[in-house]
Design a protein around this motif. Structure first.
Motif, PDB file in Angstrom:
ATOM      1  N   LEU A 146      41.607  40.359  35.854  1.00  0.00           N
ATOM      2  CA  LEU A 146      40.904  41.198  36.823  1.00  0.00           C
ATOM      3  C   LEU A 146      40.802  42.639  36.354  1.00  0.00           C
ATOM      4  O   LEU A 146      39.830  43.336  36.662  1.00  0.00           O
ATOM      5  CB  LEU A 146      41.621  41.149  38.177  1.00  0.00           C
ATOM      6  CG  LEU A 146      41.593  39.810  38.910  1.00  0.00           C
ATOM      7  CD1 LEU A 146      42.518  39.842  40.115  1.00  0.00           C
ATOM      8  CD2 LEU A 146      40.171  39.443  39.339  1.00  0.00           C
ATOM      9  N   GLY A 184      34.608  43.445  43.350  1.00  0.00           N
ATOM     10  CA  GLY A 184      35.470  42.362  43.804  1.00  0.00           C
ATOM     11  C   GLY A 184      36.734  42.237  42.970  1.00  0.00           C
ATOM     12  O   GLY A 184      37.813  41.951  43.500  1.00  0.00           O
ATOM     13  N   LYS A 185      36.620  42.444  41.651  1.00  0.00           N
ATOM     14  CA  LYS A 185      37.795  42.362  40.784  1.00  0.00           C
ATOM     15  C   LYS A 185      38.820  43.438  41.130  1.00  0.00           C
ATOM     16  O   LYS A 185      40.024  43.172  41.202  1.00  0.00           O
ATOM     17  CB  LYS A 185      37.371  42.484  39.320  1.00  0.00           C
ATOM     18  CG  LYS A 185      36.647  41.257  38.782  1.00  0.00           C
ATOM     19  CD  LYS A 185      36.268  41.439  37.321  1.00  0.00           C
ATOM     20  CE  LYS A 185      35.566  40.197  36.792  1.00  0.00           C
ATOM     21  NZ  LYS A 185      35.179  40.338  35.366  1.00  0.00           N
ATOM     22  N   ASN A 229      35.351  30.155  41.698  1.00  0.00           N
ATOM     23  CA  ASN A 229      36.049  31.424  41.510  1.00  0.00           C
ATOM     24  C   ASN A 229      36.150  31.839  40.046  1.00  0.00           C
ATOM     25  O   ASN A 229      36.561  32.966  39.754  1.00  0.00           O
ATOM     26  CB  ASN A 229      37.460  31.351  42.116  1.00  0.00           C
ATOM     27  CG  ASN A 229      38.311  30.294  41.443  1.00  0.00           C
ATOM     28  OD1 ASN A 229      37.792  29.330  40.886  1.00  0.00           O
ATOM     29  ND2 ASN A 229      39.621  30.462  41.491  1.00  0.00           N
ATOM     30  N   ALA A 263      44.598  41.655  46.891  1.00  0.00           N
ATOM     31  CA  ALA A 263      44.560  40.228  47.218  1.00  0.00           C
ATOM     32  C   ALA A 263      45.083  39.318  46.119  1.00  0.00           C
ATOM     33  O   ALA A 263      44.849  38.121  46.151  1.00  0.00           O
ATOM     34  CB  ALA A 263      43.121  39.825  47.571  1.00  0.00           C
ATOM     35  N   CYS A 264      45.788  39.866  45.164  1.00  0.00           N
ATOM     36  CA  CYS A 264      46.289  39.047  44.050  1.00  0.00           C
ATOM     37  C   CYS A 264      47.806  38.946  44.196  1.00  0.00           C
ATOM     38  O   CYS A 264      48.545  39.818  43.754  1.00  0.00           O
ATOM     39  CB  CYS A 264      45.909  39.691  42.716  1.00  0.00           C
ATOM     40  SG  CYS A 264      46.271  38.674  41.278  1.00  0.00           S
ATOM     41  N   GLU A 267      39.152  45.045  43.999  1.00  0.00           N
ATOM     42  CA  GLU A 267      39.718  44.775  45.321  1.00  0.00           C
ATOM     43  C   GLU A 267      40.792  43.696  45.249  1.00  0.00           C
ATOM     44  O   GLU A 267      41.838  43.790  45.883  1.00  0.00           O
ATOM     45  CB  GLU A 267      38.608  44.354  46.286  1.00  0.00           C
ATOM     46  CG  GLU A 267      37.704  45.508  46.703  1.00  0.00           C
ATOM     47  CD  GLU A 267      36.581  45.057  47.610  1.00  0.00           C
ATOM     48  OE1 GLU A 267      36.298  43.844  47.647  1.00  0.00           O
ATOM     49  OE2 GLU A 267      35.987  45.914  48.282  1.00  0.00           O
ATOM     50  N   ARG A 268      40.537  42.647  44.464  1.00  0.00           N
ATOM     51  CA  ARG A 268      41.529  41.578  44.333  1.00  0.00           C
ATOM     52  C   ARG A 268      42.774  42.067  43.613  1.00  0.00           C
ATOM     53  O   ARG A 268      43.891  41.701  43.963  1.00  0.00           O
ATOM     54  CB  ARG A 268      40.918  40.390  43.593  1.00  0.00           C
ATOM     55  CG  ARG A 268      39.844  39.676  44.396  1.00  0.00           C
ATOM     56  CD  ARG A 268      39.422  38.382  43.742  1.00  0.00           C
ATOM     57  NE  ARG A 268      38.339  37.747  44.482  1.00  0.00           N
ATOM     58  CZ  ARG A 268      37.903  36.525  44.261  1.00  0.00           C
ATOM     59  NH1 ARG A 268      38.450  35.788  43.298  1.00  0.00           N
ATOM     60  NH2 ARG A 268      36.910  36.017  44.973  1.00  0.00           N
TER      61      ARG A 268
END
Length: 248
Positions: free
Chosen positions: A120, A94-95, A24, A102-103, A97-98
């Motif tokens: 991110l 992806g960054k 990751n 998702a963070c 979205e997280r």
């Protein structure tokens, strides 16, 4: 002199203590590995390369199978490093979205969560107010009201959250959904518009891959530069924020 060289190499090999490969965060893992190489005095390309190979699992080594099976004559370490980073580094999509979805706090300290969110967010034009909203939404409900009224910098607020959680062993860590609410005390429309812009950027990145780049332009059309008010309310919008290409 010829007998001392193998002993030095063996000592260097024993001195390097690398963690298992971080899929990751491959770039940071290699930064740590290279610090270990400096401390151990490891400079030989092959020695670095074989240290790296010994710390990656089957799913990771498959990504550099041709390098392992047909080892290059030179720059083994650099080629392996570049390949692993390119295969496991999080994309811009992806960054985002997280960061948005998702963070969460989980078992992290608030200061650690903030550092992860800032990592991110690097490279994106995200205002301090939006970062503060996203951070506070992930804080436990029992400390959120106190943090919200603070006018300190976000790093100080995160440190305050650390202290508040440490001082109460019964503090719960049930964070709200990143998009479920907006923290009071901020300009609501501006926050909503920036988050909508970030969400639109995620969608744009999803459709801008090599095989769908041209078709994504057609699908987006003139809506790409429409402001938040017209995207939400269309012809019934009573406000408009420049630049906006809404017609009608």
């Amino acid at each position: 002199m010829t007998q001392a060289q193998p002993h030095n190499l063996t000592a260097a090999a024993v001195s390097v203590k690398l963690p298992d490969f971080w899929k990751n965060d491959p770039a940071m893992w290699f930064a740590q590995a290279e610090a270990q190489f400096v401390l151990a005095g490891v400079v030989a390309d092959e020695t670095k390369y074989y240290h790296i190979i010994s710390k990656i699992d089957q799913s990771a080594i498959c990504q550099i199978a041709e390098l392992v099976q047909n080892s290059p004559a030179a720059d083994k370490y650099k080629k392996g490093k570049d390949r692993l980073i390119s295969r496991f580094e999080i994309s811009a999509q992806g960054k985002l979205e997280r960061l948005l979805n998702a963070c969460d706090l989980g078992d992290m300290r608030p200061t650690h969560l903030l550092a992860r969110m800032q990592e991110l967010a690097a490279g994106f034009n995200i205002s301090d107010d939006v970062m503060k909203v996203l951070f506070l939404q992930r804080m436990p409900e029992r400390i959120k009201p106190v943090l919200t009224i603070s006018e300190d910098a976000l790093t100080k607020i995160a440190e305050m959250a650390d202290e508040m959680l440490e001082s109460s062993s019964s503090a719960t860590v049930a964070a709200t959904s990143p998009a479920s609410s907006v923290i009071p005390g901020f300009e609501l429309s501006a926050i909503q518009e920036q988050i909508a812009t970030l969400t639109a950027e995620v969608r744009r990145l999803e459709t801008s891959g090599p095989r769908s780049r041209s078709s994504s332009r057609t699908r987006r059309g003139s809506n790409e530069n429409v402001c938040w008010y017209h995207r939400k309310y269309g012809r019934n919008a009573h406000q408009c924020r420049e630049p906006c290409s809404f017609a009608g």
